[in-house]
Design a protein around this motif. Structure first.
Motif, PDB file in Angstrom:
ATOM      1  N   SER A 160     -55.496 -43.032   7.268  1.00  0.00           N
ATOM      2  CA  SER A 160     -56.372 -41.893   6.968  1.00  0.00           C
ATOM      3  C   SER A 160     -57.586 -41.881   7.899  1.00  0.00           C
ATOM      4  O   SER A 160     -58.286 -40.882   8.003  1.00  0.00           O
ATOM      5  CB  SER A 160     -56.826 -41.950   5.511  1.00  0.00           C
ATOM      6  OG  SER A 160     -57.639 -43.089   5.326  1.00  0.00           O
ATOM      7  N   GLU A 181     -47.658 -40.566   2.485  1.00  0.00           N
ATOM      8  CA  GLU A 181     -48.130 -39.191   2.566  1.00  0.00           C
ATOM      9  C   GLU A 181     -48.988 -38.976   3.806  1.00  0.00           C
ATOM     10  O   GLU A 181     -49.546 -39.919   4.361  1.00  0.00           O
ATOM     11  CB  GLU A 181     -48.930 -38.852   1.308  1.00  0.00           C
ATOM     12  CG  GLU A 181     -48.061 -38.946   0.065  1.00  0.00           C
ATOM     13  CD  GLU A 181     -48.805 -38.567  -1.191  1.00  0.00           C
ATOM     14  OE1 GLU A 181     -49.756 -37.765  -1.093  1.00  0.00           O
ATOM     15  OE2 GLU A 181     -48.454 -39.071  -2.263  1.00  0.00           O
ATOM     16  N   ASN A 184     -55.226 -36.109   5.096  1.00  0.00           N
ATOM     17  CA  ASN A 184     -55.710 -34.734   5.162  1.00  0.00           C
ATOM     18  C   ASN A 184     -56.427 -34.478   6.489  1.00  0.00           C
ATOM     19  O   ASN A 184     -57.641 -34.405   6.559  1.00  0.00           O
ATOM     20  CB  ASN A 184     -56.643 -34.467   3.980  1.00  0.00           C
ATOM     21  CG  ASN A 184     -56.984 -33.001   3.868  1.00  0.00           C
ATOM     22  OD1 ASN A 184     -56.338 -32.164   4.509  1.00  0.00           O
ATOM     23  ND2 ASN A 184     -57.985 -32.702   3.082  1.00  0.00           N
ATOM     24  N   ASN A 186     -58.033 -32.584   9.194  1.00  0.00           N
ATOM     25  CA  ASN A 186     -58.602 -31.233   9.206  1.00  0.00           C
ATOM     26  C   ASN A 186     -59.234 -30.886  10.550  1.00  0.00           C
ATOM     27  O   ASN A 186     -60.065 -30.004  10.636  1.00  0.00           O
ATOM     28  CB  ASN A 186     -59.634 -31.094   8.088  1.00  0.00           C
ATOM     29  CG  ASN A 186     -60.625 -32.236   8.137  1.00  0.00           C
ATOM     30  OD1 ASN A 186     -60.609 -33.032   9.080  1.00  0.00           O
ATOM     31  ND2 ASN A 186     -61.480 -32.326   7.143  1.00  0.00           N
ATOM     32  N   PRO A 205     -50.877 -31.134   4.288  1.00  0.00           N
ATOM     33  CA  PRO A 205     -52.232 -30.612   4.084  1.00  0.00           C
ATOM     34  C   PRO A 205     -52.354 -29.186   4.624  1.00  0.00           C
ATOM     35  O   PRO A 205     -51.738 -28.842   5.632  1.00  0.00           O
ATOM     36  CB  PRO A 205     -53.125 -31.579   4.869  1.00  0.00           C
ATOM     37  CG  PRO A 205     -52.232 -32.560   5.523  1.00  0.00           C
ATOM     38  CD  PRO A 205     -50.840 -32.343   5.103  1.00  0.00           C
ATOM     39  N   SER A 207     -54.523 -27.765   6.266  1.00  0.00           N
ATOM     40  CA  SER A 207     -55.011 -27.637   7.643  1.00  0.00           C
ATOM     41  C   SER A 207     -53.886 -27.732   8.669  1.00  0.00           C
ATOM     42  O   SER A 207     -54.049 -27.318   9.808  1.00  0.00           O
ATOM     43  CB  SER A 207     -56.043 -28.728   7.903  1.00  0.00           C
ATOM     44  OG  SER A 207     -55.511 -29.975   7.480  1.00  0.00           O
TER      45      SER A 207
END
Ligand SMILES: *[C@@H]1O[C@H](CO)[C@@H](O)[C@H](O)[C@H]1NC(C)=O
Ligand SMILES: *[C@@H]1O[C@H](CO)[C@@H](O)[C@H](O)[C@H]1NC(C)=O
Ligand SMILES: *[C@@H]1O[C@H](CO)[C@@H](O)[C@H](O)[C@H]1NC(C)=O
Ligand SMILES: *[C@@H]1O[C@H](CO)[C@@H](O)[C@H](O)[C@H]1NC(C)=O
Ligand SMILES: *[C@@H]1O[C@H](CO)[C@@H](O)[C@H](O)[C@H]1NC(C)=O
Ligand SMILES: *[C@@H]1O[C@H](CO)[C@@H](O)[C@H](O)[C@H]1NC(C)=O
Ligand SMILES: *[C@@H]1O[C@H](CO)[C@@H](O)[C@H](O)[C@H]1NC(C)=O
Length: 661
Positions: A160, A181, A184, A186, A205, A207
């Motif tokens: 992440s 997963e 996120n 962005n 996500p 984005s």
């Protein structure tokens, strides 16, 4: 006191000189040691033959900065490197910008000291045998723009911390064993993403939903846009089959008109336009004649022309006398100068001038007019002016106040019932459009990168000046309205601005105006500061790609440059996009990518996501500042650079496809 300060200064200068001399003769011996150590510790094919006694800067795959003080690029693609990268070798090339070790048989994990490569912009490690978790060191390289780890055997979850890579343009992770997963991510900077053929699950996500299906295909259980929506409970998760979701190829194959056809069209249109001009001038002359002979009482004269002289000399046989008489009488349709003291000619002089069509735009046709005394100006004949004379004059007064070296000043105007003319300075160096697209491939000198950046900055300043200082929307930004200044190194000025308030909304064509018009303008029929930013973004793309959005080979609407760039970048990685005329220049890849990012931000579909114009100026200046500060620029005519640049392109072109090939 003065003596000591003098000697101090000279000492300082001397030191500087010595330092410079040192730089001139030195080579990065420290970096050389690291590279020698790297190559000695790693088994490799005999393709790499670095001569210890020659400068490291001459070695295959090695590029130094302009002062030969450090190695900035290391490219060893398909060089038969085998095994794990030894620690304390490459990780110590602290100035490295580009590292390519793709298509070798490197295995294991990345050494932790890769986190020292803080200047790294591009990391190509695709098609090796690397294993282990997503390399944590990589997420500390915050300047990274391109990361290609595809075609390896990386596993575990995608860290992440990748959100810390705020400048990421391209992220290629396909064909690995990544699971879990997706973080996120962005980053708005992302242009190209591929995470297909891994073992990822969970929702995509928001984005990343703008990327195509094929960027996500072949995972275990990914869901959400652009893949089918996530279900709350599914016993048998649908595995997206790549073949089903594969979108049609996005890349357009642009056909080219033959040179003959282009010449024929050019000659044809020039002829037609010249005829038109002749008719206009004749009509102008006749109108004037009629007005002069018909008007017994001149109506209220225009502001500047106001004289209140009684009329004489009507009905004389010579048209010259008639016109002179009319002007002396303070005719209401006088040529009004908004900036005084620059030119001293009148309408009569203008009508006698030899004229040549410069271009036809949505606001009207522009002519180059050469007066008898040699003065050259541009006369724009506005069509579809819908405002009253008073409104027109008020607006001209505003435009007359403009005083910026990057904006072509309006000098005079003429308003009558039938004709509205605008007089501006003539810029002999021509337009950006002409310099960029004119007679390509005919052995002319291409516009070099420095010059392009300078043009981008100065034009951006011009537009920003209009926005901030004058509160005027340009409304018609395109490369043919960016005029080059004659003195080299001074950049460009914008012209043809602020005319939309004078024209009826109907003059905004309902097609895309050959690719410069922002999408929302089609609906709102209104140009805004933000739509200017969009159009400017298209000009930036034009500078980068060398492609013209008005090239109408594909049809009447021209090339949708933003869309074209997006599709190419998505498929081919960025390099393919850039103008072939820029290829001989080395070490500008980074800057080109930065400018591309700025351009892409400008052409964002959502107006609010586009930066303000003054922000655009700042960002472009940043690009050129980085280049000078880092001393990255190499002489463009360095003979060794051609092939160098070629390596760069191969690098980037190959990346997304090398797995499938
Ligand atoms: C840098 O090194 C290369 C190769 O040795 C040489 O051709 C070039 O002149 C050097 N440049 C400077 C500024 O020393
Ligand atoms: C290595 O470079 C030196 C000096 O540049 C040269 O004299 C020598 O021949 C080169 N050796 C090889 C094997 O190319
Ligand atoms: C990839 O790594 C896995 C273990 O993580 C191993 O089982 C597999 O053989 C590796 N594949 C290749 C092609 O090296
Ligand atoms: C991003 O970087 C900052 C500072 O380097 C660090 O504190 C933070 O933990 C990082 N974020 C992630 C998600 O790793
Ligand atoms: C994804 O897979 C992992 C195991 O590999 C599992 O723990 C996790 O719950 C899964 N997530 C979703 C959203 O299915
Ligand atoms: C992603 O990579 C896969 C496998 O190499 C390829 O088939 C697909 O076209 C790529 N998709 C995109 C959007 O690059
Ligand atoms: C969802 O799954 C839970 C347990 O896994 C189950 O109790 C519930 O009935 C399921 N809901 C639906 C709509 O299938």
């Amino acid at each position: 006191m003065s003596v000591s300060s003098f000697s101090l200064t000279s000492f300082f200068l001397l030191t500087l000189l010595l330092l410079l001399l040192h730089h001139l003769t030195a080579e990065p011996t420290h970096d050389k040691q690291q590279l020698l150590s790297f190559i000695s510790k790693l088994p490799h094919a005999s393709r790499i033959q670095w001569n210890v006694s020659s400068s490291v800067c001459t070695w295959t795959g090695v590029t130094c900065d302009s002062t030969n003080s450090s190695v900035i690029h290391l490219r060893l693609p398909a060089s038969g490197l085998v095994g794990t990268i030894p620690p304390n070798t490459i990780g110590k090339l602290s100035q490295l910008r580009v590292l390519s070790l793709r298509s070798n048989r490197l295995s294991g994990e990345l050494p932790p000291d890769f986190s020292n490569l803080i200047f790294l912009r591009s990391l190509y490690l695709q098609n090796n045998l690397f294993t282990g978790e997503f390399p944590a060191t990589v997420t500390q390289l915050t300047r990274l723009a391109r990361l290609d780890l595809s075609g390896n055997n990386f596993s575990g979850s995608i860290s992440s911390s990748i959100i810390n890579l705020t400048q990421l343009v391209g992220l290629l992770l396909q064909n690995n064993e990544f699971s879990g997963e997706l973080p996120n991510m962005n980053q708005e900077s992302l242009i190209s993403v591929n995470i297909s053929n891994n073992k990822l699950n969970g929702s995509i996500p928001m984005s990343l939903s703008r990327f195509p299906v094929s960027a996500f295909a072949g995972n275990i259980n990914l869901c959400g846009k652009p893949l089918p929506p996530c279900k709350q409970n599914v016993s048998h998760p649908p595995i997206p089959a790549p073949s089903l979701f594969e979108p049609p190829p996005l890349r357009k194959n642009s056909k080219k008109l033959s040179t003959g056809a282009i010449i024929a069209i050019a000659i044809g249109s020039t002829l037609i336009i010249s005829l038109l001009l002749l008719l206009i001038l004749l009509r102008l002359r006749r109108n004037r004649k009629q007005q002069i002979s018909k008007s017994p009482k001149p109506p209220v004269p225009a502001t500047v022309a106001s004289r209140g002289v009684t009329e004489t000399g009507t009905g004389t046989s010579s048209s010259k006398q008639e016109l002179n008489g009319g002007l002396m009488n303070g005719d209401k349709n006088k040529l009004v100068f908004v900036t005084s003291g620059v030119y001293s000619f009148d309408l009569e002089d203008l009508l006698k001038a030899s004229a040549e069509v410069l271009g036809k735009g949505s606001a009207g046709t522009s002519y180059k007019a050469v007066l008898e005394d040699g003065t050259t100006v541009v006369v724009k004949r506005l069509k579809d002016v819908t405002v009253t004379k008073n409104e027109f004059e008020t607006h001209m007064e505003i435009l007359g106040k403009i005083n910026c070296e990057n904006v072509v000043p309006v000098r005079a105007f003429y308003y009558s019932k039938d004709e509205r003319l605008l007089v501006t300075d003539f810029m002999a160096a021509g337009s950006l459009s002409a310099v960029l697209h004119g007679s390509r491939g005919s052995g002319r000198t291409p516009l070099d990168w420095d010059h392009r950046v300078r043009i981008a900055i100065s034009a951006a300043k011009g537009v920003a000046y209009l926005h901030v200082a004058m509160n005027v929307v340009h409304g018609n930004i395109k490369s043919s309205n960016i005029l080059l200044q004659e003195a080299t190194g001074t950049g460009a000025s914008v012209s043809d601005y602020g005319l939309n308030p004078l024209l009826g909304g109907s003059t905004l064509p309902n097609h895309r105006l050959s690719g410069y018009r922002a999408p929302e303008v089609l609906e709102t029929r209104k140009v805004t500061f933000k739509s200017d930013v969009y159009s400017f973004g298209v000009v930036l793309l034009e500078l980068l790609t060398g492609k013209s959005p008005t090239q109408t080979s594909l049809g009447e609407e021209g090339l949708d440059l933003p869309h074209w760039v997006q599709s190419i970048v998505r498929e081919e990685w960025t390099a393919e996009v850039f103008d072939v005329e820029l290829m001989p220049y080395t070490n500008i890849e980074e800057e080109m990518v930065q400018l591309l990012q700025i351009a892409m931000a400008c052409v964002s579909t959502v107006p609010d996501q586009r930066p303000a114009m003054q922000e655009v100026v700042r960002m472009i200046e940043e690009v050129s500042r980085v280049e000078t500060d880092d001393g990255l620029r190499k002489s463009s005519d360095d003979p060794s650079t051609g092939s160098d640049r070629h390596t760069t392109l191969t690098e980037t072109q190959d990346s997304p496809h090398s797995v499938t090939r």
